[in-house]
Design an enzyme around this catalytic site. Structure first.
Site, PDB file in Angstrom:
ATOM      1  N   ARG A  92     -37.797 -31.038 -35.159  1.00  0.00           N
ATOM      2  CA  ARG A  92     -37.007 -31.900 -34.280  1.00  0.00           C
ATOM      3  C   ARG A  92     -37.851 -32.699 -33.288  1.00  0.00           C
ATOM      4  NH1 ARG A  92     -32.865 -27.387 -32.822  1.00  0.00           N
ATOM      5  NH2 ARG A  92     -33.575 -26.083 -34.534  1.00  0.00           N
ATOM      6  N   GLU A 120     -36.455 -17.413 -31.323  1.00  0.00           N
ATOM      7  CA  GLU A 120     -35.177 -16.799 -30.960  1.00  0.00           C
ATOM      8  C   GLU A 120     -34.571 -16.068 -32.158  1.00  0.00           C
ATOM      9  OE1 GLU A 120     -32.076 -19.482 -29.654  1.00  0.00           O
ATOM     10  OE2 GLU A 120     -31.121 -17.927 -28.458  1.00  0.00           O
TER      11      GLU A 120
END
Ligand SMILES: O=P(O)(O)OC[C@H]1O[C@H](OP(=O)(O)OP(=O)(O)O)[C@H](O)[C@@H]1O
Ligand SMILES: Nc1ncnc2[nH]cnc12
Length: 182
Positions: free
Chosen positions: A67, A104
């Site tokens: 991204r 995460e």
């Protein structure tokens, strides 16, 4: 960063519960890139911020796959400096430096081409989002392995806990981390 731009960004970001696995609330920033005017305004604002915040000048923008690749190259062009890709393992040819890290939701390895940066470079690392900080920590370590220094780490979104404190558990105190939305 104006409040108006912040609001326009916030208005298009989508929250997807339990993606990519149960318990994670996923911030989907992709709708930003469906709006060319918003992308232009965002990239211009990031470039203006980087010029103002780093008066000594930055010599390269390093973007994280995937991204950070969506806006990093535009920002690099606006600054007139090279864009350096940091990619997931096995994607970049030639000699690379690598770092393994925890995210995460899992482990990963990222790589940077060894000859992309030198000791004189002052690098801005860009990514869309900061969660645990594992990716950013690894990216900073990677850039420093080439001898270059990290002027700033810029993310659009920083995830915070309910009490408003940052979610990241990595020690990022040696880096100037800038975020615009949380
Ligand atoms: O702070 P962290 O816990 O490390 O998480 C942040 C990273 O996670 C996401 O990328 P992801 O690794 O999911 O890859 P993608 O951009 O290829 O989807 C995001 O774009 C950041 O790079
Ligand atoms: N909650 C989240 N939303 C979007 N991207 C992420 N990367 C790591 N955690 C994320």
């Amino acid at each position: 960063m104006t409040d108006a731009l912040k609001l326009r960004l916030k208005n298009v970001i989508k929250f997807v519960p339990d993606f990519p696995k149960a318990g994670i609330c996923f911030w989907d920033i992709m709708p930003i890139f469906r709006d060319p005017k918003l992308v232009t305004d965002l990239c211009n604002a990031i470039a203006a911020h980087l010029k103002e915040a780093n008066p000594g000048g930055v010599t390269a923008v390093a973007g994280l796959e995937a991204r950070g690749f969506l806006f990093g190259p535009q920002v690099a062009v606006l600054l007139g400096v090279p864009f350096i890709p940091i990619r997931k393992k096995g994607k970049l040819p030639g000699k690379v430096v690598e770092e393994r890290y925890q995210k995460e939701y899992g482990f990963d390895v990222i790589e940077l081409q060894e000859d992309a940066l030198t000791a004189t470079d002052k690098v801005v690392i860009v990514d869309d989002l900061l969660a645990t900080g594992g990716t950013l920590r690894a990216a900073v370590n990677l850039v420093r392995k080439t001898g270059a220094s990290v002027a700033e780490a810029f993310v659009i979104v920083q995830l915070n806990k309910e009490d408003g404190s940052p979610l990241y558990s990595e020690d990022l105190s040696d880096i100037n981390v800038v975020h615009w939305i949380n």
